[in-house]
Design a protein around this motif. Sequence first.
Motif, short mmCIF file in Angstrom:
data_model
loop_
_atom_site.label_atom_id
_atom_site.label_comp_id
_atom_site.label_asym_id
_atom_site.label_seq_id
_atom_site.Cartn_x
_atom_site.Cartn_y
_atom_site.Cartn_z
N VAL A 1 0.84 -1.20 0.00
CA VAL A 1 0.00 0.00 0.00
C VAL A 1 0.88 1.26 0.00
O VAL A 1 0.66 2.18 -0.78
CB VAL A 1 -0.92 -0.02 1.23
N TRP B 1 -8.82 6.34 -3.21
CA TRP B 1 -7.80 6.70 -2.22
C TRP B 1 -7.26 5.45 -1.52
O TRP B 1 -8.03 4.58 -1.11
CB TRP B 1 -8.44 7.65 -1.19
N SER B 2 -5.93 5.36 -1.38
CA SER B 2 -5.33 4.17 -0.76
C SER B 2 -5.23 4.32 0.75
O SER B 2 -5.02 3.35 1.45
CB SER B 2 -3.94 3.93 -1.33
N GLY B 3 -5.36 5.53 1.26
CA GLY B 3 -5.26 5.74 2.70
C GLY B 3 -3.86 6.08 3.16
O GLY B 3 -3.66 6.41 4.31
N GLN B 4 -2.89 5.96 2.29
CA GLN B 4 -1.50 6.20 2.71
C GLN B 4 -0.86 7.31 1.90
O GLN B 4 0.35 7.43 1.89
CB GLN B 4 -0.66 4.93 2.56
N SER B 5 -1.64 8.07 1.21
CA SER B 5 -1.03 9.10 0.38
C SER B 5 -2.08 10.16 0.09
O SER B 5 -3.27 9.88 0.05
CB SER B 5 -0.56 8.47 -0.92
N PRO B 6 -1.64 11.41 -0.08
CA PRO B 6 -2.63 12.45 -0.36
C PRO B 6 -3.11 12.45 -1.81
O PRO B 6 -3.92 13.28 -2.17
CB PRO B 6 -1.89 13.74 -0.01
N GLY C 1 -5.54 -1.42 1.81
CA GLY C 1 -5.24 -0.19 1.10
C GLY C 1 -6.37 0.27 0.20
O GLY C 1 -6.13 0.87 -0.84
N SER D 1 -9.00 2.49 0.93
CA SER D 1 -9.65 3.39 1.87
C SER D 1 -10.86 4.08 1.26
O SER D 1 -11.84 4.34 1.95
CB SER D 1 -8.65 4.43 2.35
N TYR E 1 -14.36 11.15 -0.15
CA TYR E 1 -13.43 10.04 -0.38
C TYR E 1 -14.12 8.80 -0.93
O TYR E 1 -13.50 7.98 -1.58
CB TYR E 1 -12.72 9.67 0.93
N GLN F 1 5.26 6.40 -1.21
CA GLN F 1 5.74 6.93 0.07
C GLN F 1 7.11 6.38 0.46
O GLN F 1 7.65 6.76 1.50
CB GLN F 1 4.74 6.59 1.19
#
Lengths: 475, 314
Positions: free
Chosen positions: A131, B44-49, B280, B282, B39, A137
Amino acid sequence: MGSTGEGLGRRDLIKRSAALGLITVPTMSFLSACASGGEDGSTKGPDKAAVTKENPFGVAKGGKLDVVVFKGGFGDDYAKAWEAAFDKKWGTTSSHLGTQEITGKLQTRFNGGTPPDVVDDSGAQKIKLDVLAKAGQLADLAPVLDAPSLDDPSKKVRDTLIAGTVEQGMQGGKFVALNYVYTVFGLWYSGKLFKEKGWTAPKTWDEFLDVCKKAKDAGLGGLAHQGKYPYYINVVIMDLIAKKGGLEAMKAIDNLEPNAFEGNAAALAAVEAVYEVVEKDLLMPGTNGLTHTESQTAWNQYKAAFIPSGSWLENEQLKQTPDDFDMQFLPVPLLADSKLPFEAIRAGAGEPFIVPEKAANKAGGLEFVRSMLSREWSTLFAQQANSLTVVKDGVDPKVKLRPGTQSAVTALKAAGDNTFNYLYPDWYSAMDTEIQDASNELMAKRIQPKEWIKRAQAAVDKAAKDPNAKNNHRS
Amino acid sequence: MSQVATSRGRVGFIAGFLVLPLALYLTFVIWPYIQTFGYSFTNWSGQSPTFGFIGLDNYTALMKDEVFLGALWHNLLLLVFVPTLTILLALFFAFMVNAGGRSGAGGVRGVRGSAFYKIVYFFPQVLSLAILAVLFGAVYRSDEGGLLNGFLIGLGLVDPAHPVEWLNEPNLVLWCLLLVVVWHGVGFYLVLFSAAMQSVPKDIYEAALLDGAGRAQTFVKVTLPLLWDSVQTSAVYLGIAAMDMFVLVSTMTSGSFGGGPDHHSEVMATVLMRNFLYFGKSGYACAMGVVMLVLTMILSVVTLRATRRERIEF
């Protein structure tokens, strides 16, 4: 004032708004979890020093370093020792956080663009690497691999690592995670119990079933497993598949091939072999519903002959293990006509350390990772956490190992080049979960091996539909 | 004139008090709600803007997601059984404790030792859900070390070689969890109903007694109608608890964030969390959150409407 003319009595109003409040509060706790912070705005310009051979990433002296480690089976004393060493060398001020709640502490920081500089992203609440990688990231750690080793500057760091380390840390074709702890997987038994009962460690699956039967006759269970977490029984199933069908069978699964399970004779044989344990009633009673600590402790109390696990088992059970237990490692026994030898074991690096792409002190993070791969820091780890690292010959011979770890090292030596490791659990979380669910059903006798194969293949096919699956491939 | 002026002055006065809480509410409750709606239309993956807009795809996928639909069904089952069982038991106990005793010279009172019972029944309520999970983990433990299994093996009802794997039995797991919730909740509602019962004037009961009403009749004809407000609120509150269930399911059952075996104890919240944090997905999880919100709203409106009755003033 008065009760006439008012549509809604005062008490009614209060009562209803209270009721509404009751609804909103619990729902909210979930919904607000969805809300991310602000967008990633300012990119900080970290101080950088000149890049030299001794300082390949240009770490600025006297900066700050933010380290977050998973505080699980290995504790976090090793990390504190490292940070002290790092601060001494670079004059940095490092901040330390040891926690089990990696997701809870870090998700908002990743989203907000202010992640730490080094993270040990492990444990049940880790942020899944696939993820994070998909979200861009993770910093590429290839520069660390190509930097000179601290022990011998004429060598690259890449050449001081145990084979497979780099492959294990790949996501979408980039090396983003340094899996630091070297772990072997298989079955475990008590040397004392076996000596007492006159059993010998089995090399074939038939011998294994035989010992299980003898154990049952002696009033204990044959195989215990950590039923609440089917991850562990999957170690046995997947190892049997890899050993019977060879590395090709393993790669077919990692590469999500349409015949990874369905039509793969090795897979069916492996699942049937495990199912035989269930059918012949050789499981430790109740083991399907136990947590890892419950079943491992029962095994420590001589209630079962075997249990599957990785080599963290000894450290994890340190307190529950009787002094004369003599914990021993056993490679998963062989099925007939297996392509890999008995000595072959699943071995691989775990405990992934990452450097976030948006870290304020990314250079410091990279240098920290390079230092971890020095013999000095690797020995620090072995002393503090009682486990091996991916640094080749990375532990001072003075460090004395416990029987279980020692037997794992011996097994590793015997295996030589015959080690293998699955990558799909890191690449495809959903597929891993679905296969685990199927295994749980299999062990409870609710589905048959053929149904397991069908479900596992369905999980593979589903994962293959993800467009990101194209980036992951092993040859 | 004066009426308008006073009403206007009152509005300003009330508004003055409400500004701060309203601002907090808007920032921390309404704004996340709106974000969640937003959302739910993204990947959206939840780990990135960064994320892309994908329209209603999440919702159409949700309607085909068997795991989610199964979870929804489980929530509905719990929605029926948790409030019903808890309220019935609590009402019964509250009645016995307050008005179920034999009528002596002093008129209406509870059964002997009722003060003691009131305290004992309340005990479970002081335990947090996390402790409950550990406690009942030991009760339902799947080998002979479990309280239930140990008891049943002792009685010879269960074969020690094949203990009942309570939380690993597809047909039992949900009911085992239901039992925990009911056990936990009864005490609180008992106290709530007790308080309501005590505010009922004694003379009404005495009148009923004089007219020759038995315990059952007193309960159905006198106590229940007078308690209807409390029952109604309890039903909404318990309904909401049944829509949640996250803590117990995720800690007591197998699977990442619980829901096992093989999704047989899955509730919407566990599916949501798994997708949000583990897979992931989200944006997809936010769509689930929105569905949960809508369902809970419908539930509360329906409950309050359906249970609306004439109030008896006393």
